[in-house]
Design a protein around this motif. Sequence first.
Motif, PDB file in Angstrom:
ATOM      1  N   ASN A 124      -5.426   8.292   3.231  1.00 39.99           N
ATOM      2  CA  ASN A 124      -5.666   8.035   1.661  1.00 39.99           C
ATOM      3  C   ASN A 124      -4.497   7.289   1.266  1.00 39.99           C
ATOM      4  O   ASN A 124      -3.400   7.531   1.045  1.00 39.99           O
ATOM      5  CB  ASN A 124      -5.994   9.288   1.183  1.00 39.99           C
ATOM      6  CG  ASN A 124      -7.289   9.892   1.712  1.00 39.99           C
ATOM      7  OD1 ASN A 124      -8.149   9.504   2.032  1.00 39.99           O
ATOM      8  ND2 ASN A 124      -7.112  11.294   1.473  1.00 39.99           N
ATOM      9  N   TYR A 125      -4.961   6.130   0.278  1.00 43.19           N
ATOM     10  CA  TYR A 125      -4.108   5.417  -0.306  1.00 43.19           C
ATOM     11  C   TYR A 125      -4.139   5.785  -1.712  1.00 43.19           C
ATOM     12  O   TYR A 125      -5.111   6.368  -2.432  1.00 43.19           O
ATOM     13  CB  TYR A 125      -4.453   3.873  -0.031  1.00 43.19           C
ATOM     14  CG  TYR A 125      -4.005   3.350   1.353  1.00 43.19           C
ATOM     15  CD1 TYR A 125      -2.904   3.080   1.544  1.00 43.19           C
ATOM     16  CD2 TYR A 125      -5.070   3.191   1.939  1.00 43.19           C
ATOM     17  CE1 TYR A 125      -2.584   2.326   2.862  1.00 43.19           C
ATOM     18  CE2 TYR A 125      -4.919   2.748   3.469  1.00 43.19           C
ATOM     19  CZ  TYR A 125      -3.612   2.366   3.769  1.00 43.19           C
ATOM     20  OH  TYR A 125      -3.283   1.967   5.027  1.00 43.19           O
ATOM     21  N   VAL A 126      -2.898   5.691  -2.619  1.00 44.59           N
ATOM     22  CA  VAL A 126      -3.071   6.130  -4.109  1.00 44.59           C
ATOM     23  C   VAL A 126      -2.701   4.866  -4.902  1.00 44.59           C
ATOM     24  O   VAL A 126      -2.029   3.853  -4.555  1.00 44.59           O
ATOM     25  CB  VAL A 126      -2.183   7.168  -4.098  1.00 44.59           C
ATOM     26  CG1 VAL A 126      -2.162   8.489  -3.560  1.00 44.59           C
ATOM     27  CG2 VAL A 126      -0.592   6.404  -3.802  1.00 44.59           C
ATOM     28  N   ARG A 131       0.885  -1.165  -0.026  1.00 42.57           N
ATOM     29  CA  ARG A 131      -0.107  -0.092  -0.059  1.00 42.57           C
ATOM     30  C   ARG A 131       0.933   1.389   0.125  1.00 42.57           C
ATOM     31  O   ARG A 131       1.894   1.188   0.670  1.00 42.57           O
ATOM     32  CB  ARG A 131      -0.958   0.060   1.241  1.00 42.57           C
ATOM     33  CG  ARG A 131      -1.918  -1.169   1.300  1.00 42.57           C
ATOM     34  CD  ARG A 131      -2.742  -1.262   2.625  1.00 42.57           C
ATOM     35  NE  ARG A 131      -3.355  -2.503   2.635  1.00 42.57           N
ATOM     36  CZ  ARG A 131      -4.002  -2.846   3.846  1.00 42.57           C
ATOM     37  NH1 ARG A 131      -4.301  -2.093   4.777  1.00 42.57           N
ATOM     38  NH2 ARG A 131      -4.881  -4.012   3.692  1.00 42.57           N
ATOM     39  N   LEU A 132       0.316   2.161  -0.631  1.00 42.15           N
ATOM     40  CA  LEU A 132       1.177   3.680  -0.813  1.00 42.15           C
ATOM     41  C   LEU A 132       0.338   4.751  -0.577  1.00 42.15           C
ATOM     42  O   LEU A 132      -0.901   4.956  -1.010  1.00 42.15           O
ATOM     43  CB  LEU A 132       1.545   3.605  -2.277  1.00 42.15           C
ATOM     44  CG  LEU A 132       2.296   4.845  -2.504  1.00 42.15           C
ATOM     45  CD1 LEU A 132       3.549   5.013  -2.089  1.00 42.15           C
ATOM     46  CD2 LEU A 132       2.540   5.002  -4.069  1.00 42.15           C
ATOM     47  N   ARG A 133       0.597   5.428   0.859  1.00 41.03           N
ATOM     48  CA  ARG A 133      -0.191   6.551   1.382  1.00 41.03           C
ATOM     49  C   ARG A 133      -0.002   7.578   0.617  1.00 41.03           C
ATOM     50  O   ARG A 133       1.205   7.873   0.257  1.00 41.03           O
ATOM     51  CB  ARG A 133      -0.069   6.483   2.946  1.00 41.03           C
ATOM     52  CG  ARG A 133      -0.729   5.312   3.776  1.00 41.03           C
ATOM     53  CD  ARG A 133      -0.777   5.944   4.903  1.00 41.03           C
ATOM     54  NE  ARG A 133       0.324   6.203   5.623  1.00 41.03           N
ATOM     55  CZ  ARG A 133       0.214   6.520   7.138  1.00 41.03           C
ATOM     56  NH1 ARG A 133      -0.880   6.565   7.778  1.00 41.03           N
ATOM     57  NH2 ARG A 133       1.352   6.733   8.005  1.00 41.03           N
ATOM     58  N   GLU A 134      -0.989   8.364   0.611  1.00 43.97           N
ATOM     59  CA  GLU A 134      -0.800   9.830   0.004  1.00 43.97           C
ATOM     60  C   GLU A 134       0.235  10.608   0.695  1.00 43.97           C
ATOM     61  O   GLU A 134       1.118  11.265   0.057  1.00 43.97           O
ATOM     62  CB  GLU A 134      -2.135  10.519  -0.071  1.00 43.97           C
ATOM     63  CG  GLU A 134      -2.075  11.755  -0.950  1.00 43.97           C
ATOM     64  CD  GLU A 134      -3.690  12.207  -1.004  1.00 43.97           C
ATOM     65  OE1 GLU A 134      -4.150  12.265  -2.108  1.00 43.97           O
ATOM     66  OE2 GLU A 134      -4.306  12.496   0.122  1.00 43.97           O
ATOM     67  N   THR A 135       0.305  10.788   2.057  1.00 44.56           N
ATOM     68  CA  THR A 135       1.136  11.404   2.833  1.00 44.56           C
ATOM     69  C   THR A 135       1.287  10.685   4.204  1.00 44.56           C
ATOM     70  O   THR A 135       0.610   9.776   4.247  1.00 44.56           O
ATOM     71  CB  THR A 135       0.652  12.942   3.240  1.00 44.56           C
ATOM     72  OG1 THR A 135      -0.541  12.828   4.418  1.00 44.56           O
ATOM     73  CG2 THR A 135       0.354  13.858   1.937  1.00 44.56           C
ATOM     74  N   ASN A 136       2.240  11.068   4.723  1.00 42.24           N
ATOM     75  CA  ASN A 136       2.443  10.422   6.049  1.00 42.24           C
ATOM     76  C   ASN A 136       1.446  10.410   6.975  1.00 42.24           C
ATOM     77  O   ASN A 136       1.089   9.281   7.868  1.00 42.24           O
ATOM     78  CB  ASN A 136       3.809  10.863   6.657  1.00 42.24           C
ATOM     79  CG  ASN A 136       4.238   9.932   7.855  1.00 42.24           C
ATOM     80  OD1 ASN A 136       4.217   8.616   7.876  1.00 42.24           O
ATOM     81  ND2 ASN A 136       4.883  10.623   8.759  1.00 42.24           N
TER      82      ASN A 136
END
Length: 447
Positions: A177-179, A168-173
Amino acid sequence: MFQETKEDSFPPLPRYINQNGVWLDERVNLRETEGSLLVAEIMQQLPLVKDRQRAMSEDNHHQMQCALKAILANGLRCRYFRDPAVIAYFRKSDGYAGNDGRPTWLSGKVLSRIVDDLEGLGFVKSYAGSRGRSSRFELTDTLAEMGKAYGITEDSITADIRNDELVRLRETNASSNYVDFKPTAETKAWSQALEAYNRFIVAQSLSVQLSSHLTEQWIDCLNLNKPRSSPGFTKPEMFQTALYRQFNNTDFRQGGRLYGGWWIQAPKSVREQILINGNPVVELDYSGCHISMLYHQRGLECPDDPYALSEVEEVARKAGGDPRIYRSCIKQYTQGLINGKKGGRPDRIELSQEATVPPGFKSTDLIALIERKHQPISDSFRSNAGLVLQREDSDIALEIISNLTNSGIPVLPIHDSFIVEAGRTGILKEEMERIYQRKFGFLPNIK
C-alpha cells in the motif's frame, strides 16, 4: 535457476479477484505514430462513436480515444508477451472508484461499452465475470492483423508512469500500500530528475542478444515469480523502461531506491548481453556498498574484502578448495545483519541457491565470525540500518543517472550498480568515485 527480485514495475492491483488475466493497466500505451493511426481507424467503426458522433463533445471523444488506445495496447501487449493473452478489467461503474490521480477515462462503464462494441465488430472476444473471477477480454486475430497493417509490432508497446507516481511512499516495508504525501521541494526535484531520465531512456535502443537456452531460462524465471493467477510469460516484457523512486515505512529517510526498468529484474547473465544503441555494455558496481558506508560514515577504512573470513579461508585451503565459493554465503549473512532488526535472527535467512555454506560451520558460527571481523561497526548490525543506507545509495544513484543523462550518456541503474556502453566505462567510474568521495570522504571500491 536465476534469482529474481519481486519488485513490480507498477503498483500491485487488487489481489482478491482470481483474474486469470493481466489487469488492464492505464500506463501501457502504443508508440506513435502507428498507435494513433490504428485508434483513428477503429474509432471510425465503433457503433458507440458513430451513433453519438454529433452529440459527443470534443472532451468525450478524446476520453473515448484514450480508453480505446489502452484496450488495444493492453490486448496487444498480452498477445506479444503472455499466454493466454487475456486482460482482466472491471465492468462496474464503480470498479475504479477511489483511484485518485488515475485518468478520467478509466471507468468500468466506458471500458465495458467499448469492449462490447469491439466484440460486435469481431475485434475482441469477451468473457463474463463471476464470483471470484473478473471480466476478461482478448483481441482476435482480425484485430491483430489490422495492427500489423498499421505497423504495430511488439516494439510499439510502451509503458508510462504518471508524474505523480515517480516518487512513492510505502506504508510499511512489507506492505504493497502507498500513502499520500504533500510534495516538497525535494520530492519535486526527484520527480523532475526521473521525468527527464525516463524521457531520455525511452528514446534509446535497448536490446539483448541471448541464446535460445538463456532466453528460456529467463522466461522460466519470470514465470516462477509471477502471480499464480496471471498468464504466463512467452517473452520478457522489455518495454518497461520508466523508473520511479520508492521509499518505505512512511519515511523518506528509508529506502528510496529506483525501480521499474526491466533490466533491474533481469539476471546478471542477461544483463551482460544487453546492447545500448547496438553497443555492448559494462556493468560497474560499488563493491560491499553498505558495509563500506558504515565504515566510511565513521571515518574508518573498510577492509579490502569485507566478505572474507580468515577462518573460512583456512578450512578451504586445508581441504584444497577455493575459499571464494563461500563468499556469497558470507555476503548474504552480512547483509542479513545489516538489514535485520533488534532481536532478529539473520542466521535463519533463506540463502540463494548459489550460496555454499562452508563445511564444518553452522550459520550461527558464521554470524559470530562476521560480527567479530566487523567489530568497529557491529553496533549497526540488527538495527534496521539497511533501509537508511538504501536512502544513501539511492541518492547517489539518482545523481549519477541525472548527470549522465544531462551529458547524453544512457545508463541503466540496478540499485548500487550501473550499466553503460563499454566505451563510456571510464566516464561512469569517474562519476561513481566523485559522488561517493564527496559524500563520504573515501574512495569507493568499484568492480
